[in-house]
Structure formats: structure tokens, C-alpha cells
Design a protein around this motif. Structure first.
Motif, PDB file in Angstrom:
ATOM      1  N   THR A  85       0.855  -1.186   0.000  1.00 53.36           N
ATOM      2  CA  THR A  85       0.000   0.000   0.000  1.00 53.36           C
ATOM      3  C   THR A  85       0.890   1.236   0.000  1.00 53.36           C
ATOM      4  OG1 THR A  85      -1.871  -1.040   1.130  1.00 53.36           O
ATOM      5  CG2 THR A  85      -1.671   1.343   1.324  1.00 53.36           C
ATOM      6  N   ALA A  86       0.521   2.217  -0.800  1.00 45.53           N
ATOM      7  CA  ALA A  86       1.273   3.472  -0.881  1.00 45.53           C
ATOM      8  C   ALA A  86       0.344   4.642  -0.597  1.00 45.53           C
ATOM      9  CB  ALA A  86       1.908   3.631  -2.261  1.00 45.53           C
ATOM     10  N   TYR A  87       0.784   5.549   0.280  1.00 43.16           N
ATOM     11  CA  TYR A  87       0.057   6.781   0.592  1.00 43.16           C
ATOM     12  C   TYR A  87       0.879   7.962   0.091  1.00 43.16           C
ATOM     13  CZ  TYR A  87      -2.197   3.708   4.043  1.00 43.16           C
ATOM     14  OH  TYR A  87      -2.845   2.671   4.680  1.00 43.16           O
ATOM     15  N   HIS A  88       0.290   8.772  -0.760  1.00 33.25           N
ATOM     16  CA  HIS A  88       0.932  10.025  -1.169  1.00 33.25           C
ATOM     17  C   HIS A  88       0.209  11.167  -0.477  1.00 33.25           C
ATOM     18  CE1 HIS A  88       1.572  13.345  -4.368  1.00 33.25           C
ATOM     19  NE2 HIS A  88       2.474  13.446  -3.398  1.00 33.25           N
ATOM     20  N   ASP A  89       0.834  11.696   0.578  1.00 34.76           N
ATOM     21  CA  ASP A  89       0.273  12.823   1.319  1.00 34.76           C
ATOM     22  C   ASP A  89       0.461  14.086   0.478  1.00 34.76           C
ATOM     23  OD1 ASP A  89      -0.038  15.067   3.157  1.00 34.76           O
ATOM     24  OD2 ASP A  89      -0.019  13.569   4.765  1.00 34.76           O
ATOM     25  N   LEU A  90      -0.644  14.669   0.021  1.00 36.62           N
ATOM     26  CA  LEU A  90      -0.560  15.824  -0.880  1.00 36.62           C
ATOM     27  C   LEU A  90      -0.117  17.088  -0.164  1.00 36.62           C
ATOM     28  CD1 LEU A  90      -3.788  15.223  -2.996  1.00 36.62           C
ATOM     29  CD2 LEU A  90      -1.436  14.620  -3.543  1.00 36.62           C
ATOM     30  N   VAL A  91      -0.312  17.173   1.146  1.00 32.33           N
ATOM     31  CA  VAL A  91       0.138  18.348   1.902  1.00 32.33           C
ATOM     32  C   VAL A  91       1.654  18.329   2.043  1.00 32.33           C
ATOM     33  CG1 VAL A  91       0.032  19.522   4.126  1.00 32.33           C
ATOM     34  CG2 VAL A  91      -2.052  18.567   3.123  1.00 32.33           C
ATOM     35  N   LEU A  92       2.204  17.181   2.392  1.00 28.69           N
ATOM     36  CA  LEU A  92       3.650  17.044   2.573  1.00 28.69           C
ATOM     37  C   LEU A  92       4.371  16.738   1.270  1.00 28.69           C
ATOM     38  CD1 LEU A  92       3.617  14.833   5.816  1.00 28.69           C
ATOM     39  CD2 LEU A  92       3.739  17.328   5.660  1.00 28.69           C
ATOM     40  N   ASP A  93       3.644  16.273   0.272  1.00 22.39           N
ATOM     41  CA  ASP A  93       4.220  15.802  -0.992  1.00 22.39           C
ATOM     42  C   ASP A  93       5.253  14.699  -0.732  1.00 22.39           C
ATOM     43  OD1 ASP A  93       4.437  15.646  -3.734  1.00 22.39           O
ATOM     44  OD2 ASP A  93       6.009  17.165  -3.867  1.00 22.39           O
ATOM     45  N   LYS A  94       4.871  13.738   0.120  1.00 22.93           N
ATOM     46  CA  LYS A  94       5.717  12.602   0.452  1.00 22.93           C
ATOM     47  C   LYS A  94       4.935  11.312   0.253  1.00 22.93           C
ATOM     48  CE  LYS A  94       8.519  14.963   3.977  1.00 22.93           C
ATOM     49  NZ  LYS A  94       8.928  14.959   5.418  1.00 22.93           N
ATOM     50  N   CYS A  95       5.673  10.250  -0.033  1.00 23.85           N
ATOM     51  CA  CYS A  95       5.071   8.926  -0.199  1.00 23.85           C
ATOM     52  C   CYS A  95       5.464   8.037   0.978  1.00 23.85           C
ATOM     53  CB  CYS A  95       5.524   8.284  -1.511  1.00 23.85           C
ATOM     54  SG  CYS A  95       4.382   8.550  -2.872  1.00 23.85           S
ATOM     55  N   TYR A  96       4.523   7.189   1.378  1.00 20.99           N
ATOM     56  CA  TYR A  96       4.763   6.246   2.466  1.00 20.99           C
ATOM     57  C   TYR A  96       4.310   4.856   2.010  1.00 20.99           C
ATOM     58  CZ  TYR A  96       5.122  10.564   5.163  1.00 20.99           C
ATOM     59  OH  TYR A  96       5.480  11.818   5.619  1.00 20.99           O
ATOM     60  N   ILE A  97       5.176   3.866   2.218  1.00 17.88           N
ATOM     61  CA  ILE A  97       4.940   2.502   1.743  1.00 17.88           C
ATOM     62  C   ILE A  97       4.826   1.570   2.941  1.00 17.88           C
ATOM     63  CG2 ILE A  97       5.710   0.705   0.166  1.00 17.88           C
ATOM     64  CD1 ILE A  97       5.309   3.430  -1.157  1.00 17.88           C
ATOM     65  N   THR A  98       3.844   0.689   2.898  1.00 16.31           N
ATOM     66  CA  THR A  98       3.678  -0.313   3.945  1.00 16.31           C
ATOM     67  C   THR A  98       3.086  -1.580   3.347  1.00 16.31           C
ATOM     68  OG1 THR A  98       2.748  -0.739   6.141  1.00 16.31           O
ATOM     69  CG2 THR A  98       1.354   0.436   4.584  1.00 16.31           C
ATOM     70  N   GLU A  99       3.101  -2.651   4.135  1.00 17.29           N
ATOM     71  CA  GLU A  99       2.479  -3.893   3.695  1.00 17.29           C
ATOM     72  C   GLU A  99       0.964  -3.724   3.658  1.00 17.29           C
ATOM     73  OE1 GLU A  99       3.711  -7.126   6.130  1.00 17.29           O
ATOM     74  OE2 GLU A  99       5.829  -6.976   5.577  1.00 17.29           O
ATOM     75  N   LEU A 100       0.352  -4.316   2.658  1.00 14.49           N
ATOM     76  CA  LEU A 100      -1.090  -4.195   2.490  1.00 14.49           C
ATOM     77  C   LEU A 100      -1.810  -4.968   3.593  1.00 14.49           C
ATOM     78  CD1 LEU A 100      -2.996  -4.253  -0.831  1.00 14.49           C
ATOM     79  CD2 LEU A 100      -3.862  -5.609   1.058  1.00 14.49           C
ATOM     80  N   ASN A 101      -2.745  -4.301   4.259  1.00  9.60           N
ATOM     81  CA  ASN A 101      -3.529  -4.915   5.323  1.00  9.60           C
ATOM     82  C   ASN A 101      -4.833  -5.437   4.722  1.00  9.60           C
ATOM     83  OD1 ASN A 101      -4.796  -5.711   7.635  1.00  9.60           O
ATOM     84  ND2 ASN A 101      -4.707  -3.722   8.670  1.00  9.60           N
ATOM     85  N   SER A 102      -4.869  -6.715   4.395  1.00 11.68           N
ATOM     86  CA  SER A 102      -6.028  -7.279   3.715  1.00 11.68           C
ATOM     87  C   SER A 102      -7.249  -7.407   4.620  1.00 11.68           C
ATOM     88  CB  SER A 102      -5.672  -8.659   3.138  1.00 11.68           C
ATOM     89  OG  SER A 102      -5.236  -9.533   4.167  1.00 11.68           O
ATOM     90  N   THR A 103      -7.066  -7.231   5.934  1.00  7.91           N
ATOM     91  CA  THR A 103      -8.217  -7.302   6.841  1.00  7.91           C
ATOM     92  C   THR A 103      -9.033  -6.015   6.825  1.00  7.91           C
ATOM     93  OG1 THR A 103      -6.866  -6.560   8.708  1.00  7.91           O
ATOM     94  CG2 THR A 103      -7.041  -8.937   8.343  1.00  7.91           C
TER      95      THR A 103
END
Length: 258
Positions: free
Chosen positions: A143-161
Motif C-alpha cells: 500500500t502506498a500513501y501520497h500525502d498531498l500536503v507534505l508531498d511525500k510517499c509512504y509505503i507499507t504492507e497491504l492490510n487485507s483485513t
């Protein structure tokens, strides 16, 4: 007495005939040879230039097509039945229990063939949460989150639950597509902490690479409740991203140690 001779006449005639023959043959030879040489050289040059230009243009077109397909995801090619505009009402019992129900708006793109989901969360009306673009890649389990305020990307394992698979989420959204709003729901929280920086986003797959290319990218891990109690006094800077990809709203709290 008269003397008659014929030698000069025949000699002159023979000389004239030889001269005439010599002149005609030379002129004919010159006119026959010279144009043939010039006619062969001109088309050869034109053909070579045309072939070279055609090869150059073909290579340029192929390069443009490859670059376009590799780095861009044109929204016009997404089927209409895979795009959803969602608005969710939910009860916020974590931070503002007295506010009553709140509204979350987002756009969801579901790609069944490629087995991933793309979610776009605009600036919320109530505040307290950052706008973001999110990708759930089920093929790579990321899973990838691109925070538009910070303009940063964060990567983590996908939580299928907490994240529905593309087919299940597609069926859920299709079932409520005729209504303007989704049913009332609740909110759950997950806390993530930054662990390190990602130098090469290509290893994360083509979809996340397009999202995070050229941005500061970091890895995340889930913070357990036990670690929260142990490090309760540590100084942290956190940002919240609220999103909907199940029958409930998820608030992802991304924290960095200061």
C-alpha cells in the motif's frame, strides 16, 4: 592532248566519308553514355535518405509510446463501471464524539485485471485530515500513501483485513451506485511509524512507482498497542489520512519521530 585523273576526287570523297563516320559515332557515343550514369545515381540517394528518415521516425514513435504507457495512467482509458465517486457518513467517536456524523468524500478506481485499487481523497470539509492519493497493489501486497500536503510517499504492507480486494470492493460499490450516499458507518484507527527511506521506487512495482516517482518516499510499519504504551512520552509528528475501502472508514495515523 588532254589528261584526266580521278585520284583526288576519290580521295576527297573517302576522307569526307571517314570524317562523317567519325563525327557521327563520337557524338552518338557521348549522348548514349553520359545520361545513363546520371540517371542511376540520383534515385539511389533519394531512396537511402527516405529509408533512414523512416527508421528514425519509427524509433521516435515507439519511444514515445513506451514512455507514455510506462509513466502515465490515462484516466480516459478506465472503464466507466470501474470509477466511483463516493460520499460516506460516519460517526467519529475517537476525537469528536459531540460532532455527530461526518462526511468523507473520495474517488475510487478499481482495476480488476491488474488487481489494484487507486483512491483519491480530496481536502476534507471538516479538516483534521490530509488529502491523499492511495494505491493498494494486491499483486505485490503493498500500500502506498501520497500525502498531498507534505508531498511525500509512504509505503507499507497491504492490510487485507481492512482493505477489500478489488472484486469485493467493486461489488460493494456497484450495489450502492444508484444511491447518492453510502450507508452510515463507523471509523477505526491504525497507527503507522516511519522506519526508513526508500531510494528506488521501481522495485515497488509500476503502479506505485508512477505515484511516488520523484518524491521523498519512506517505509512504514504498524505500531502495536504495547509499543504505544512504552513510548507514550516520545515526541512525534503525526499526520492523519482518512479513507474508505471497506464497510468502515479507516484513519491512518502516520507518525515520524522528531
Amino acid at each position: 592532248m588532254v589528261k584526266i585523273t580521278f585520284a583526288p576526287v576519290s580521295t576527297q570523297k573517302a576522307d569526307k566519308e571517314r570524317e562523317a563516320d567519325t563525327v557521327v559515332i563520337a557524338e552518338a557515343h557521348e549522348h548514349m553514355v553520359c545520361p545513363v550514369v546520371s540517371n542511376k545515381s540520383f534515385p539511389t540517394c533519394v531512396v537511402c535518405l527516405s529509408v533512414g528518415l523512416l527508421l528514425f521516425l519509427s524509433g521516435l514513435v515507439l519511444t514515445c509510446v513506451f514512455t507514455y504507457r510506462h509513466f502515465y495512467v490515462p484516466q480516459q482509458q478506465i472503464p466507466e463501471d470501474s470509477l466511483f465517486h463516493c460520499r460516506v457518513f460516519y460517526e467519529d467517536a475517537i476525537y469528536a464524539p459531540l460532532r455527530g456524523r461526518q462526511e468523507l468524500e473520495e474517488k475510487v478506481g478499481i482495476f480488476l485485471e491488474d488487481n489494484y485499487e487507486q483512491i483519491s481523497v480530496p481536502v476534507p470539509h471538516f479538516g483534521g485530515s490530509d488529502p491523499a492519493d492511495i494505491i493498494h497493489d494486491f499483486q505485490r501486497g503493498l500500500t502506498a500513501y501520497h500525502d498531498l500536503v507534505l508531498d511525500k510517499c509512504y509505503i507499507t504492507e497491504l492490510n487485507s483485513t481492512s482493505v477489500m480486494a478489488p472484486r469485493s470492493l467493486w461489488e460493494l460499490l456497484v450495489n450502492v451506485k444508484r444511491g447518492t450516499y453510502l450507508p452510515h458507518t463507523y471509523i477505526v484507527q491504525e497507527e503507522m511509524v516511519v522506519t526508513g527511506r526508500v531510494r528506488n521506487t521501481r522495485q515497488l512495482g509500476p503502479f506505485i512507482h508512477r505515484l511516488c516517482y520523484g518524491k521523498d518516499t519512506y517505509r512504514l510499519r504498524h505500531r502495536s498497542s504495547q509499543r504505544q504504551r512504552i513510548k507514550k512520552r516520545e515526541t512525534r509528528r503525526c499526520h492523519r489520512i482518512r479513507h474508505f475501502e471497506n464497510t468502515f472508514v479507516v484513519e491512518t495515523l502516520i507518525c515520524e519521530l522528531i
